[in-house]
Design a protein around this motif. Sequence first.
Motif, PDB file in Angstrom:
ATOM      1  N   SER A 111      59.319  17.579  40.751  1.00  0.00           N
ATOM      2  CA  SER A 111      58.811  17.601  39.378  1.00  0.00           C
ATOM      3  C   SER A 111      59.830  18.208  38.422  1.00  0.00           C
ATOM      4  CB  SER A 111      57.528  18.436  39.301  1.00  0.00           C
ATOM      5  OG  SER A 111      56.397  17.611  39.403  1.00  0.00           O
ATOM      6  N   LEU A 112      60.427  19.300  38.853  1.00  0.00           N
ATOM      7  CA  LEU A 112      61.380  19.982  37.979  1.00  0.00           C
ATOM      8  C   LEU A 112      62.605  19.110  37.714  1.00  0.00           C
ATOM      9  CD1 LEU A 112      60.987  23.520  39.519  1.00  0.00           C
ATOM     10  CD2 LEU A 112      60.524  22.941  37.126  1.00  0.00           C
ATOM     11  N   LYS A 113      63.043  18.404  38.741  1.00  0.00           N
ATOM     12  CA  LYS A 113      64.207  17.536  38.601  1.00  0.00           C
ATOM     13  C   LYS A 113      63.906  16.400  37.599  1.00  0.00           C
ATOM     14  CE  LYS A 113      66.448  17.024  42.525  1.00  0.00           C
ATOM     15  NZ  LYS A 113      66.790  16.465  43.874  1.00  0.00           N
ATOM     16  N   ILE A 114      62.713  15.820  37.748  1.00  0.00           N
ATOM     17  CA  ILE A 114      62.329  14.735  36.838  1.00  0.00           C
ATOM     18  C   ILE A 114      62.191  15.285  35.413  1.00  0.00           C
ATOM     19  CG2 ILE A 114      60.459  13.128  36.268  1.00  0.00           C
ATOM     20  CD1 ILE A 114      60.031  12.773  39.319  1.00  0.00           C
ATOM     21  N   ASN A 115      61.574  16.446  35.310  1.00  0.00           N
ATOM     22  CA  ASN A 115      61.369  17.052  33.995  1.00  0.00           C
ATOM     23  C   ASN A 115      62.700  17.279  33.284  1.00  0.00           C
ATOM     24  OD1 ASN A 115      59.817  18.564  31.948  1.00  0.00           O
ATOM     25  ND2 ASN A 115      60.956  20.326  32.752  1.00  0.00           N
ATOM     26  N   GLU A 116      63.650  17.804  34.038  1.00  0.00           N
ATOM     27  CA  GLU A 116      64.951  18.103  33.453  1.00  0.00           C
ATOM     28  C   GLU A 116      65.614  16.829  32.917  1.00  0.00           C
ATOM     29  OE1 GLU A 116      68.762  20.892  34.858  1.00  0.00           O
ATOM     30  OE2 GLU A 116      67.645  19.670  36.297  1.00  0.00           O
ATOM     31  N   ALA A 117      65.521  15.774  33.716  1.00  0.00           N
ATOM     32  CA  ALA A 117      66.154  14.511  33.314  1.00  0.00           C
ATOM     33  C   ALA A 117      65.474  13.930  32.079  1.00  0.00           C
ATOM     34  CB  ALA A 117      66.099  13.522  34.480  1.00  0.00           C
ATOM     35  N   ILE A 118      64.156  13.920  32.099  1.00  0.00           N
ATOM     36  CA  ILE A 118      63.397  13.321  30.980  1.00  0.00           C
ATOM     37  C   ILE A 118      63.649  14.107  29.695  1.00  0.00           C
ATOM     38  CG2 ILE A 118      61.060  12.886  30.091  1.00  0.00           C
ATOM     39  CD1 ILE A 118      61.522  11.055  32.409  1.00  0.00           C
ATOM     40  N   THR A 119      63.496  15.420  29.794  1.00  0.00           N
ATOM     41  CA  THR A 119      63.642  16.215  28.578  1.00  0.00           C
ATOM     42  C   THR A 119      65.096  16.233  28.117  1.00  0.00           C
ATOM     43  OG1 THR A 119      63.823  18.234  29.895  1.00  0.00           O
ATOM     44  CG2 THR A 119      61.639  17.675  29.078  1.00  0.00           C
ATOM     45  N   GLY A 120      66.021  16.070  29.062  1.00  0.00           N
ATOM     46  CA  GLY A 120      67.434  15.983  28.702  1.00  0.00           C
ATOM     47  C   GLY A 120      67.709  14.786  27.789  1.00  0.00           C
ATOM     48  N   LYS A 121      66.867  13.768  27.906  1.00  0.00           N
ATOM     49  CA  LYS A 121      67.028  12.575  27.052  1.00  0.00           C
ATOM     50  C   LYS A 121      66.128  12.660  25.812  1.00  0.00           C
ATOM     51  CE  LYS A 121      69.459   9.604  29.840  1.00  0.00           C
ATOM     52  NZ  LYS A 121      70.338   8.491  29.514  1.00  0.00           N
ATOM     53  N   GLY A 122      65.471  13.795  25.627  1.00  0.00           N
ATOM     54  CA  GLY A 122      64.607  13.946  24.456  1.00  0.00           C
ATOM     55  C   GLY A 122      63.164  13.550  24.698  1.00  0.00           C
ATOM     56  N   GLY A 123      62.865  13.026  25.900  1.00  0.00           N
ATOM     57  CA  GLY A 123      61.488  12.640  26.203  1.00  0.00           C
ATOM     58  C   GLY A 123      60.620  13.841  26.527  1.00  0.00           C
ATOM     59  N   ARG A 124      59.331  13.577  26.670  1.00  0.00           N
ATOM     60  CA  ARG A 124      58.404  14.644  27.041  1.00  0.00           C
ATOM     61  C   ARG A 124      57.824  14.333  28.415  1.00  0.00           C
ATOM     62  NH1 ARG A 124      54.137  15.038  22.514  1.00  0.00           N
ATOM     63  NH2 ARG A 124      54.314  12.774  22.660  1.00  0.00           N
ATOM     64  N   PHE A 125      57.478  15.383  29.164  1.00  0.00           N
ATOM     65  CA  PHE A 125      57.048  15.173  30.546  1.00  0.00           C
ATOM     66  C   PHE A 125      55.819  16.025  30.892  1.00  0.00           C
ATOM     67  CE2 PHE A 125      57.352  16.297  35.143  1.00  0.00           C
ATOM     68  CZ  PHE A 125      57.113  15.029  35.656  1.00  0.00           C
ATOM     69  N   VAL A 126      54.901  15.384  31.586  1.00  0.00           N
ATOM     70  CA  VAL A 126      53.762  16.097  32.179  1.00  0.00           C
ATOM     71  C   VAL A 126      53.671  15.684  33.635  1.00  0.00           C
ATOM     72  CG1 VAL A 126      51.233  15.999  32.338  1.00  0.00           C
ATOM     73  CG2 VAL A 126      52.305  16.601  30.168  1.00  0.00           C
ATOM     74  N   GLU A 127      53.544  16.696  34.530  1.00  0.00           N
ATOM     75  CA  GLU A 127      53.200  16.339  35.912  1.00  0.00           C
ATOM     76  C   GLU A 127      51.689  16.453  36.002  1.00  0.00           C
ATOM     77  OE1 GLU A 127      54.213  19.072  39.051  1.00  0.00           O
ATOM     78  OE2 GLU A 127      53.623  20.804  37.885  1.00  0.00           O
ATOM     79  N   GLY A 128      51.058  15.560  36.769  1.00  0.00           N
ATOM     80  CA  GLY A 128      49.599  15.592  36.831  1.00  0.00           C
ATOM     81  C   GLY A 128      49.067  15.154  38.171  1.00  0.00           C
ATOM     82  N   PRO A 129      49.446  15.857  39.266  1.00  0.00           N
ATOM     83  CA  PRO A 129      48.905  15.458  40.570  1.00  0.00           C
ATOM     84  C   PRO A 129      47.390  15.577  40.548  1.00  0.00           C
ATOM     85  CG  PRO A 129      49.873  17.645  40.701  1.00  0.00           C
ATOM     86  CD  PRO A 129      50.246  17.097  39.363  1.00  0.00           C
ATOM     87  N   VAL A 130      46.753  14.798  41.405  1.00  0.00           N
ATOM     88  CA  VAL A 130      45.289  14.770  41.395  1.00  0.00           C
ATOM     89  C   VAL A 130      44.724  15.272  42.703  1.00  0.00           C
ATOM     90  CG1 VAL A 130      45.250  12.829  39.814  1.00  0.00           C
ATOM     91  CG2 VAL A 130      45.161  12.403  42.283  1.00  0.00           C
ATOM     92  N   SER A 131      43.523  15.778  42.623  1.00  0.00           N
ATOM     93  CA  SER A 131      42.744  16.087  43.803  1.00  0.00           C
ATOM     94  C   SER A 131      41.697  14.992  43.915  1.00  0.00           C
ATOM     95  CB  SER A 131      42.121  17.478  43.618  1.00  0.00           C
ATOM     96  OG  SER A 131      41.475  17.889  44.771  1.00  0.00           O
ATOM     97  N   GLY A 132      41.602  14.397  45.094  1.00  0.00           N
ATOM     98  CA  GLY A 132      40.681  13.266  45.250  1.00  0.00           C
ATOM     99  C   GLY A 132      41.458  12.049  45.696  1.00  0.00           C
ATOM    100  N   SER A 133      40.808  11.183  46.506  1.00  0.00           N
ATOM    101  CA  SER A 133      41.522  10.002  46.987  1.00  0.00           C
ATOM    102  C   SER A 133      40.853   8.720  46.485  1.00  0.00           C
ATOM    103  CB  SER A 133      41.648  10.050  48.504  1.00  0.00           C
ATOM    104  OG  SER A 133      40.387  10.238  49.103  1.00  0.00           O
ATOM    105  N   LYS A 134      40.850   7.660  47.277  1.00  0.00           N
ATOM    106  CA  LYS A 134      40.472   6.318  46.818  1.00  0.00           C
ATOM    107  C   LYS A 134      39.153   6.271  46.014  1.00  0.00           C
ATOM    108  CE  LYS A 134      39.819   1.581  48.446  1.00  0.00           C
ATOM    109  NZ  LYS A 134      39.322   0.755  49.541  1.00  0.00           N
ATOM    110  N   LYS A 135      38.105   6.768  46.640  1.00  0.00           N
ATOM    111  CA  LYS A 135      36.777   6.655  46.008  1.00  0.00           C
ATOM    112  C   LYS A 135      36.744   7.351  44.642  1.00  0.00           C
ATOM    113  CE  LYS A 135      32.318   5.435  46.587  1.00  0.00           C
ATOM    114  NZ  LYS A 135      31.695   6.066  45.427  1.00  0.00           N
ATOM    115  N   PRO A 136      37.116   8.612  44.544  1.00  0.00           N
ATOM    116  CA  PRO A 136      37.116   9.250  43.222  1.00  0.00           C
ATOM    117  C   PRO A 136      38.043   8.536  42.222  1.00  0.00           C
ATOM    118  CG  PRO A 136      37.380  10.905  44.954  1.00  0.00           C
ATOM    119  CD  PRO A 136      37.443   9.564  45.614  1.00  0.00           C
ATOM    120  N   ALA A 137      39.143   7.955  42.730  1.00  0.00           N
ATOM    121  CA  ALA A 137      40.042   7.224  41.821  1.00  0.00           C
ATOM    122  C   ALA A 137      39.294   6.037  41.228  1.00  0.00           C
ATOM    123  CB  ALA A 137      41.294   6.770  42.563  1.00  0.00           C
TER     124      ALA A 137
END
Lengths: 289, 289, 289, 289
Positions: free
Chosen positions: A101-127
């Motif tokens: 996540s940190l690596k992706i964040n650094e790359a995205i924000t380095g280009k001026g973009g914004r980043f949110v990580e959002g892992p989920v709890s729950g699998s197929k059915k809740p999805a």
Amino acid sequence: MEVGFLGLGIMGKAMSTNLLKHGFKVTVWNRTLSKCDELVEHGASVCESPAEVIKKCKYTIAMLSDPCAALSVVFDKGGVLEQICEGKGYIDMSTVDAETSLKINEAITGKGGRFVEGPVSGSKKPAEDGQLIILAAGDKALFEESIPAFDVLGKRSFFLGQVGNGAKMKLIVNMIMGSMMNAFSEGLVLADKSGLSSDTLLDILDLGAMTNPMFKGKGPSMNKSSYPPAFPLKHQQKDMRLALALGDENAVSMPVAAAANEAFKKARSLGLGDLDFSAVIEAVKFSRE
Amino acid sequence: MEVGFLGLGIMGKAMSTNLLKHGFKVTVWNRTLSKCDELVEHGASVCESPAEVIKKCKYTIAMLSDPCAALSVVFDKGGVLEQICEGKGYIDMSTVDAETSLKINEAITGKGGRFVEGPVSGSKKPAEDGQLIILAAGDKALFEESIPAFDVLGKRSFFLGQVGNGAKMKLIVNMIMGSMMNAFSEGLVLADKSGLSSDTLLDILDLGAMTNPMFKGKGPSMNKSSYPPAFPLKHQQKDMRLALALGDENAVSMPVAAAANEAFKKARSLGLGDLDFSAVIEAVKFSRE
Amino acid sequence: MEVGFLGLGIMGKAMSTNLLKHGFKVTVWNRTLSKCDELVEHGASVCESPAEVIKKCKYTIAMLSDPCAALSVVFDKGGVLEQICEGKGYIDMSTVDAETSLKINEAITGKGGRFVEGPVSGSKKPAEDGQLIILAAGDKALFEESIPAFDVLGKRSFFLGQVGNGAKMKLIVNMIMGSMMNAFSEGLVLADKSGLSSDTLLDILDLGAMTNPMFKGKGPSMNKSSYPPAFPLKHQQKDMRLALALGDENAVSMPVAAAANEAFKKARSLGLGDLDFSAVIEAVKFSRE
Amino acid sequence: MEVGFLGLGIMGKAMSTNLLKHGFKVTVWNRTLSKCDELVEHGASVCESPAEVIKKCKYTIAMLSDPCAALSVVFDKGGVLEQICEGKGYIDMSTVDAETSLKINEAITGKGGRFVEGPVSGSKKPAEDGQLIILAAGDKALFEESIPAFDVLGKRSFFLGQVGNGAKMKLIVNMIMGSMMNAFSEGLVLADKSGLSSDTLLDILDLGAMTNPMFKGKGPSMNKSSYPPAFPLKHQQKDMRLALALGDENAVSMPVAAAANEAFKKARSLGLGDLDFSAVIEAVKFSRE
């Protein structure tokens, strides 16, 4: 609201379908493009690369299978980085470790973009049911702008602060789950070996202060030695290991989680890694008497 | 139906009151006789010794504070043994170990009487509400004749086979509880030391497959370092020890329960034995950093 | 025989001095060059960079403080890689993890050079006395050519196969040591809290089948709560963690090492990380009773 | 000096023979009297009951197989109690628990006699060689009067204070031994599964600070999966359990011993209880990969 969506595996397909059903305009991409067809029938547009999706959409959500895929979609040719820029937001809901996540964040924000990580709890059915629990962290403003989408995808979303915290929180939840599963397994085996009915134990637990959907859902099949993989044991053990590593970093001694981790390792050595994590009961049961 | 009732502590008083409210004729005895007064107001009769209660009633229920009291009421002068005989049933609902139950059973049946052990899961509130869970074992016919009373006292009663099985089942339930409490404690501390909110962790747990009344009930006060003793830590630790001993007898290796037991012992050594068992989190928290 | 020697810390200085005393021609380099002076008095030559040493000598030994220094000496400007080539051998005796060794091996052999990793067991005193134990792995022929030097530096050298095996063997030895230290600590504390003399326990252990230099050497100071750092607790804990990770890779469940690791982590959280690893006894002792 | 000697098993026979060889006048008794014959050849007298031996001798030593035999020899008809009286000393060197010792002590001293418990560390060979370690406790004066005999039987004798302390010290020594054996087993298995030679690991350990007769003696046969029972695993596990119980009494948390105990229990459940305690390595090894 218009969103891009990268990754149409079991989870991604269910999530993007939900967004379409709730009136979002969705532009999808998947490594195997043919998987997009069903989404197109529901009204989705398709792009041929992550970069194109980013170019087209202000907000793009990703739901990829693992850290490797999450990195590849961002950094490879035709990837997110080629088009991300100021004004655009990237929301990665894949389950990855904090470093990824940190690596992706650094790359995205380095280009001026914004980043949110959002892992989920729950699998197929809740999805499918839009009942995920979303553990978000990173850019607070982007999180808030994403709430209409999160409200469709999950029953509750949490903002946990800086990037990495979503991944960490998920590990902690899974660590508790792994220790609880061992507590439960030891109890079931002890009942059985002491001449008591482990099915009756399930009934008794179900009536008391410890009653919970996990015991209720998995107990009966565990008593039948059946472990259809909802959450594979090897992944549970990996999460225990990573949670213990987090404890190591922060000097938190966790002897019960450590013992549970070793039980999962024993289960792996017994060839149970691809079964459901409830198969750890087999490591408790195993004997020659 | 007419029943005797020995022991009017917190539990016994609530239980005998319930029986009276549901139309049972109840004859009570308590070591400190003055404690019978309130029951008499509700219509109870009083006897001056356990033996007299037994003499008067076909069925007698006991709810005593510990194994020592349970033995004394049976074997001491004026005790149950002096009057128990064929045709009479004695139902001991105190929480005692299997040996104590077996000793009482032998004495009662040696005089021709019938015996059921019936330890309960649940404390003051469920006792008042008639919502106990009854873990009965021993004389099957007596168990069945007792069902009208059990239906008033509890929400569910289980018959678990031979005398001792009630005590064993209760230990197993408490062992799972103790390990779960450690799993929970480690997770809360890890969240906190990793810079995450342990209150948010409670919210997340509450939405997922592990949600249970114990986490919900005890979590918020644990996060405030408050441990009003509902179930004292030293008793929880004793039950862990006895459950591990049961595992020893039956050659069941239980590394997670063993690690949890050592954590409770550490908590005892920190002077927390009289607080609620959730105070084990203090042993996890403790550090000088 | 002519050898280069990179790194003149406590260990390196003792080792290169021994080589000189035994008639080796030694060319030394150290990051702080002034440290070379003493060696020059004993007859050593000096070079200004690792590359120059490599250029001059057919065989070069390195003894550096940590993986970071070991990598830097190879890969930085003026480093080993600039001059290593066919016909030259590089023997790194620093304590590093398997990955670091593999990375160095790949670079050296990529240039046609030969590589042996040779971490040692033993610290300052054995280094001075030429009594180290050398855990070598990598190029077998280079190992054999190095034996004259190893015979001066150590009392015994082992060839363990492919690169990485030296590092792994050292971790395993240290893991056993960490678990043994916990076993010992628990016994000493239990004796003391049970009203027995922990000094007498030392005498008894010393007469029996478990007698060993570590118990003998560290026991008396542990009983006086004195922990001068010979091997810092935080390094011992790191080695336990890495050994457990090795177990994870190979699906070996090691519950005792895992429990010992958590005890070392508790000790770290009590602020004992910089003391000797025997200070783990403080985590066992700690109580408020 | 004249002494009585009760019990001529493997240990008792070796010990009483040594006393004879060193000029003691010895009067023996054994449940199976024919076992006395060999001692008679060496000059011993024989009595037909423990009581007779006590009557005849000022000092009587006992070496019996277990607590049950130790109690029976004292309390049964024809037992020690019938003749013990002021002026006489009884020294029980059997391995028994503290309770058994205390019970015997109470009975002996109740009759005016003096009592010393003196369990030993060491088995057949040290018994024959007069190289036992004697862990004595109880009557200090009797201990001192017994030193001439102890000097023949052992290489060192310790006086540990009040009755029960001998038994406790022995448990603590055995607890350390059990944890060490697990530490050793985990290391051997980890070496093997990591592609290293576990025989080489033995060599390396033998050269370092952990070298000890137990690793040296048992390691090679463990690597060959051979476990001829010198100290049966089920007895080792029982001692771990009793040591943990001693920790429980004194609120000493011992997570490593607890983990080791569960490993021994797992080994018992694998049917290894009658093999040597080093067979615990089989519980570590066990896998299906």
